[in-house]
Design a protein around this motif. Sequence first.
Motif, PDB file in Angstrom:
ATOM      1  N   TYR A 312       0.844  -1.085  -0.115  1.00 25.69           N
ATOM      2  CA  TYR A 312      -0.001   0.103   0.024  1.00 25.69           C
ATOM      3  C   TYR A 312       0.845   1.465   0.036  1.00 25.69           C
ATOM      4  O   TYR A 312       0.292   2.537  -0.109  1.00 25.69           O
ATOM      5  CB  TYR A 312      -1.067  -0.071   1.348  1.00 25.69           C
ATOM      6  N   TYR A 315       0.158   3.963  -2.811  1.00 32.38           N
ATOM      7  CA  TYR A 315      -1.136   4.430  -2.665  1.00 32.38           C
ATOM      8  C   TYR A 315      -1.045   5.803  -1.532  1.00 32.38           C
ATOM      9  O   TYR A 315      -1.540   6.594  -1.591  1.00 32.38           O
ATOM     10  CB  TYR A 315      -2.197   3.572  -2.418  1.00 32.38           C
ATOM     11  N   SER A 366      -3.439   0.657   6.662  1.00 31.07           N
ATOM     12  CA  SER A 366      -3.476   1.403   5.310  1.00 31.07           C
ATOM     13  C   SER A 366      -4.638   1.219   4.595  1.00 31.07           C
ATOM     14  O   SER A 366      -5.395   2.336   3.994  1.00 31.07           O
ATOM     15  CB  SER A 366      -2.152   1.080   4.624  1.00 31.07           C
ATOM     16  N   PRO A 367      -5.195   0.085   4.143  1.00 29.78           N
ATOM     17  CA  PRO A 367      -6.278  -0.354   3.290  1.00 29.78           C
ATOM     18  C   PRO A 367      -7.499   0.556   4.018  1.00 29.78           C
ATOM     19  O   PRO A 367      -8.443   0.961   3.173  1.00 29.78           O
ATOM     20  CB  PRO A 367      -6.603  -1.773   3.589  1.00 29.78           C
TER      21      PRO A 367
END
Length: 551
Positions: A312, A315, A366-367
Motif C-alpha cells: 500500500y 497509494y 493503510s487499506p
Amino acid sequence: MEIVEGIKLALEYTKNNEYKKAENLYLELLAKSPKNDSVLSFLGLFYYNIKKYNKAEKYLDDAYNISKSDTLVFYLGMSKYYIGKYQTAIPYFEKLIKDNKSLDLYKCIIKCYTNSKYYEPALQYSMDAHEKYPFDVEILEQIPFLLIKRGEFKKSEEFSLKLLKMDSKNSSGWHALGLLNEVLYHNEQKARECYTNMIKCGDKSNGYLDLAISYSKDSLTRKKAYYYLKKLEKSYPNTKGLNFLMASYYLSRRQFKKGYKYYVMREFNTKENYDWYRQLYPFWLGETNLEKDVLFVYGDQGIGDQIQYIRYLPYLLKRFKNLKVMVDKPIIELFKYSYRNQSNIDFLIDAKEIPKRDKSTFLSFSPYYLGMRFNNIPSSSGYLDVPLDKIESYKKKYFNTVKTKIGICWEAGATGLREQIHRVLNVELFEDIINSDNYSLYSFQVEPSLKNYKKYLNLIDLGLTFKDFLDTAAALKNLDIMITVDTSVAHLAGALGVKTILILPYCPDWRWFDNDKKTEWYDSVIIFKQQSNELWESVFDRIKTYLDNSI
C-alpha cells in the motif's frame, strides 16, 4: 566516613525504616567509591528489599560483574525475574537450582523458560518438579500446555485428566482438555462442554473467549460466537485480545468497516507500548489534502504482516509528500531494494525513537484509511523484487539441478497456543515428498523448535544461509514451488510471485477469509485447506496428488 562504617550506618537506617537516609548514604558512598563491590552489593540489596527491582538489578549487576559473589546470584536472578527480564534471569536460576531444588525456584525457572519461548527446558523442569512435588497444582497446571506446544497431545490429555482428578474445579485443566478436544479430536461439542465448565469454575472471561473462538469456526454457529463476544465486550471489556477477536469476526466475513472499527482499537500488552503509542500523535485518519505533509508509517505486528501490507506504500505516497517507514530489521534491505526508485520513501529500522513527521499511522491500517476494500486489493501478482546477482548466487550454490525444486516451511513463529497448534506441523508429514527421487527439497525453516528434520539427509537446509529476508527472497526465486504453513515465508513467496502451496487449518487467520483454493492477496498462491474433521495426513495426500499431476 569509612566505607564499612557507612554501610553499617545505612543498615541501621534501613532497620529503623529510614529508607531515604539509607539510600542517600549509599549513594554518597558510591559517589566516593564507584567501583566498590561492597557498596554496590549493599545498595542493590537495599533496593531489592524495598522492592525497587529495576534499581536493584542495576547495582547488583555492577557488583556481580566485579566480585562474581555467589551470595548475589539469588537476588540478581530474582530482580531480573520481577522486572520481566526472564531470558537474562535464566543463567542465575540455573546456577541456583543445582544445589537448591525448592518448589519456588522450580516455579521461577519454569516461568523464565516459558516466557522466553524455550519450551523444551520449561517442560523438563516442570516434569522434574512434578516428580518431586506431585501434589502441587500450580506445577501440574503448566504441563498440559507445554506438552501441547511440543505436539505431544495424547500425553497432554493424560496430564489434563490427572489435574482434573486432583481438582475437578481447576479451570486450567478444563481449558487444556477443551483445546485438545478442539484440535486433536476436532470435537467442538466436547470442547465447548469443557469451556462451559471453565465458566462454572469461575473463569468466565477465558471461558467466554474460548466459546466464541469455537463457535466462530462453523458458519452454522457464528451467531453463538457473536453472542459470547458481546458478553465479553459487556462484562469483561478489558479482556486481552478482545478487540482483535471482534475485528477477526467481521474481517473474516469481509465486513470491512465493522472489522476495521475494532482492528484499529487493538490492545497494547504493556504500559511501555502504550506510552510509546501516544508519542505517535497526531494520527492520520484518512484525511485528504495533505500533499505537503510527511507521514510516519509504523510496520506493526509480525514480519509477514509487514510484507503483506507494504504493497500500500505507493497509494499512501499519492497522499503525502514523503513517507518515513519503520520496519523490522530482517526485511529492511528487501524493502529498500524493492522501492529503490521511490526517492521520497525513507526506510528506518524498528526502534523506539520516532522521526519528525506531520502525521502517523500503522502500516496495517493503510487499506482502511485509504478506503481500499477487500474487493480492491492491489498488486496481487507481486510487488517485491530481488537483485538478479543475488538470485544467481543462490542458483549456483544450491539449485544447480534438473529436478523439480521444492521449498518447505512447517513452523510459524506463532505466539498464541491455538496459532502454534494450527501453524506448526511435524516435518514428518513431508516425508514422502522429501524422499521422492523426482524432487530436490529445500528447508526454508530458520531454527525450528523440533530438530527431527535433521534425519532427512537429502533435505537441503537453506535456513542456515539466511542473514535476512533478502537472502530468503533470492532463494525463493529459484524454486519451482514453495510449500508452507501460514507464516512470513508464505507472504514473501506470494509478494514475489513465486508459485506457492499454502497449507491452512480449517479455522485459519481472518485474512484468508473462507477461501479454500485461491486468495485475493496473492495470485501465485494455491490454498490447501484442512476440512473440519480432516487429519493433516489427508491434506498432504491431496498435496502429493497435486504435485504428481501438475509438476
